[in-house]
Design a protein around this motif. Sequence first.
Motif, short mmCIF file in Angstrom:
data_model
loop_
_atom_site.label_atom_id
_atom_site.label_comp_id
_atom_site.label_asym_id
_atom_site.label_seq_id
_atom_site.Cartn_x
_atom_site.Cartn_y
_atom_site.Cartn_z
N PRO A 38 -19.75 -40.89 81.38
CA PRO A 38 -21.19 -40.89 81.09
C PRO A 38 -22.01 -39.99 82.02
CG PRO A 38 -20.34 -43.11 80.91
CD PRO A 38 -19.22 -42.27 81.47
N MET A 39 -21.47 -39.66 83.20
CA MET A 39 -22.21 -38.78 84.10
C MET A 39 -22.16 -37.32 83.67
SD MET A 39 -23.72 -40.72 86.08
CE MET A 39 -24.50 -39.35 86.91
N ARG A 40 -21.41 -37.02 82.64
CA ARG A 40 -21.44 -35.65 82.10
C ARG A 40 -22.78 -35.38 81.42
NH1 ARG A 40 -16.36 -33.20 81.31
NH2 ARG A 40 -17.31 -31.94 79.67
N GLY A 41 -23.36 -36.43 80.79
CA GLY A 41 -24.61 -36.25 80.08
C GLY A 41 -24.42 -35.61 78.71
N PHE A 42 -25.48 -35.68 77.91
CA PHE A 42 -25.50 -35.04 76.60
C PHE A 42 -26.02 -33.61 76.72
CE2 PHE A 42 -25.96 -39.03 73.68
CZ PHE A 42 -24.62 -39.32 73.90
N ASP A 43 -25.92 -32.87 75.64
CA ASP A 43 -26.41 -31.49 75.59
C ASP A 43 -27.83 -31.39 75.04
OD1 ASP A 43 -23.98 -30.49 76.55
OD2 ASP A 43 -23.11 -30.42 74.54
#
Length: 490
Positions: A38-43
């Motif tokens: 989840p720490m990747r985040g959305f675009d």
Amino acid sequence: MERRAFLSSVAATGLVAALPTTGMAKSGTPAFNPRHTPMRGFDGQDVSCDSLAIEGKLPPELRGTFFRNGPGLFERGGERYLHPFDGDGLVHAYRFTDKGVSHRARFVRTEKFKAEAQAGKFLINGFGTRVKAGMPITSSDSFNTANTSVLLLKGQLLALWEGGSAYALDPNTLETIGPVAFSRELAKLPFSAHPKVEPDGTTWNFGAFGKNLVLYHFAPDGTLVRSGVVESGGVGMVHDFVVTERHIVFVLPPAEFDFKAFSSGKAITESIIWHPDRPTRVLAIDKSDFSRRREYELEAFSLFHFGNAWEDAQGVIRADFVRSDNLSLMIDWMPRMMAGESIPAPTTNAAFLTADPSTGKARLEMRTGNCEFPAVDPRIVGRRHRQLFMPGSVRNDGYSGFDYVMRLDPETGKEDRYVFEAGVSLEEHIVVPRPGSCKEGDGWLVGVGFDSRRQQSLVNVFEAGNLAAGPVAIARLPYWVPSCFHGRWV
């Protein structure tokens, strides 16, 4: 309120100028352990699902919407933010109906978000990241990410960020309406992400700038009753507060903001000076007269979040919150987590404050164990409570995050908890009262989490009075979503 005098103090903070920070945005996405997806985040995309998979059985009386807010976008144009506080706000709506649970998440279309989406790159500095300037800065709202919490007020869902205006959303569609000005004098002034709503619907909030705190008082129908400005003493961090029936209570750690260092080009974190030899101050402000105040002193410590507060007939104030030794959680651990590191978080403990006006003394008692995001039944905000709910960490190994939920009696220390199996990490869980009941804790504990084994986000539903029995229902999304900070049930 004397707007001119207050705005002078706002200008003195330098926050209407470009924010110097810990460093330039980094190129590329770090290698994340699957437990931290989840720490990747959305675009920047919005997502929705009409029907979540349900394990167990949803309580038939549990009907409403669980709104959540948190930073959802960390990368643009090949660059990545260095601090989670920088991410653009992504608001979620988990709707519980007779048909089951649905999910929708939409980014808050702040001026910053719209400009950067069009440009395809970051244009303005964040809390912890320096960006090459690409858009004009007109006020603190130029940095507004609307990424911390939500509040339903006068039929609008407000996306909250503590440094500037609340952003209004349509609660049904999550479409962005725009920044809110509660009055002409209060336009663009800070409105914190932790408003307190009393059992009758009366709402209190604050905003911190420089050496001042703006106080807000709303009637149960959402009408602004009054506002005012009080001095805080130049504390460098004020994130949360509590109310009792008669007082507004702040706990102010000895973190001083060095305006000279900030103006010279140092980072925000480099401009916050921690003074371990100075006291943490407790400030109690009379609700009926903001000029009446009492202060108490304790040893140096820091905090993010309160649970609740109340006072007895003698005026003795009691409050609970999560205590940490200093600011290392925010200044060191969070940036390392954003960089993909898996390290144990600094210890945070439940703390219990007593402030006695008859002696002018305050004392603190602590309970060991890593925990955060304390919550109470919304029917007893500002009143005496016997149940405090919070997620915590048994493992604290840098991978598990929060892995249990707990109900704690602040007076006896008795607890009820449920520990999840490895691979499930938890976020904030809140109490949803059972319709028609007036008994504290009679209802459900509802919160979200992430299952790294399935790479899916989930919603947990517990009977609040029996956490040890485990969730009565788990609603699973068919995808993962970025981690959030705070939410409310409507």
